[in-house]
Design a protein around this motif. Structure first.
Motif, PDB file in Angstrom:
ATOM      1  N   TRP A 210       2.325   1.761   3.806  1.00 49.59           N
ATOM      2  CA  TRP A 210       1.012   1.154   4.045  1.00 49.59           C
ATOM      3  C   TRP A 210       1.146  -0.354   4.292  1.00 49.59           C
ATOM      4  O   TRP A 210       1.890  -1.060   3.585  1.00 49.59           O
ATOM      5  CB  TRP A 210       0.091   1.377   2.848  1.00 49.59           C
ATOM      6  N   THR A 211       0.378  -0.843   5.246  1.00 51.67           N
ATOM      7  CA  THR A 211       0.244  -2.286   5.473  1.00 51.67           C
ATOM      8  C   THR A 211      -1.033  -2.769   4.793  1.00 51.67           C
ATOM      9  O   THR A 211      -1.779  -1.967   4.216  1.00 51.67           O
ATOM     10  CB  THR A 211       0.180  -2.564   6.982  1.00 51.67           C
ATOM     11  N   GLU A 212      -1.265  -4.085   4.869  1.00 50.90           N
ATOM     12  CA  GLU A 212      -2.481  -4.624   4.261  1.00 50.90           C
ATOM     13  C   GLU A 212      -3.732  -4.030   4.902  1.00 50.90           C
ATOM     14  O   GLU A 212      -4.732  -3.776   4.226  1.00 50.90           O
ATOM     15  CB  GLU A 212      -2.490  -6.151   4.392  1.00 50.90           C
TER      16      GLU A 212
END
Length: 246
Positions: free
Chosen positions: A213-215
């Motif tokens: 997951w990214t931000e």
């Protein structure tokens, strides 16, 4: 000539032409029935059964279906409740007229057996009624010897009904395979069965997905599943990376 017959748990001494009130029989007015449980035949040469006289019978015509006299049952309990209860009862009876006493040939007379009330087995084709295991075994023997005709039984439908249930159980068990392919997300801190279900509904089933997951992904999942910052607060991404390594 007289006979002593047994029906409805009682014994009756009868002669031809007698009117008799017996326990309710499964027959309509005008039907001809035959009592096969004969305990004794009287007359010039009496015969006593052991317990029944073989091949003897008493034939009768059903006159009417009647009820006995009303009996009142009154119950009173003084302690605790002081309840009173009055209950009446009228026994169902069948009025029959004795037409003939058979000393032999009753088994092949073809007259319907006198069977009490509802819930009894059917009468075999030659008029004899098999009411217990002993008589059923004797009837099977007579059928094999050709003395009596065998009635065809209805096909069992229970197995057909069980088949769809087996299919349903397989269908219910199918989703477990997809769950087994994913990781146990409950290993993440703060994740219980309810949150794990939410993640599965959002398409997240493995630690590798969470670790990647990214931000932007975290913000999207927070908004979509209403986690309210729980992902960053609990550090799911870091935990997922450690669990994927292990």
């Amino acid at each position: 000539m007289f006979a002593v017959l047994k029906t409805g748990g009682k014994q009756y001494k009868v002669q031809s032409g007698d009117m008799l009130r017996v326990e309710k029989l499964a027959a309509d007015a005008g039907d001809k029935v035959q009592f096969n449980d004969i305990l004794m035949l009287g007359g010039d040469s009496p015969v006593v059964g052991a317990p029944f006289v073989k091949d003897a019978g008493v034939q009768a015509e059903v006159v009417d279906q009647i009820k006995g006299e009303k009996t009142i049952n009154f119950v009173k309990r003084r302690r605790k409740h002081s309840s009173k209860r009055t209950k009446g009862h009228r026994q169902k009876l069948t009025l029959v007229k004795v037409t003939d006493i058979l000393t032999s040939g009753a088994e092949k007379s073809g007259v319907k057996a006198a069977v009490g009330g509802a819930g009894y087995a059917a009468v075999v084709s030659d008029g004899r009624y098999a009411k217990n295991k002993g008589e059923q075994a004797e009837m099977a023997k007579r059928v094999s010897e050709g003395d009596a005709a065998e009635k065809s039984a209805k096909p069992a439908k229970a197995k057909k009904a069980d088949a769809p249930k087996a299919d349903e159980s397989k269908a219910k068990a199918a989703p477990k395979k997809s769950d087994a392919a994913g990781d146990d997300l409950k290993q993440l801190s703060g994740v219980g069965p309810a949150l794990e279900k939410k993640l599965h509904e959002g398409g997240v089933t493995t630690f590798a997905q969470i670790a990647a997951w990214t931000e932007a992904d975290i913000a999207d999942m927070d908004e979509k599943l209403s986690f309210k910052g729980r992902i960053e607060r609990e550090g799911w991404v870091e935990q997922a990376k450690e669990l994927t390594k292990g």
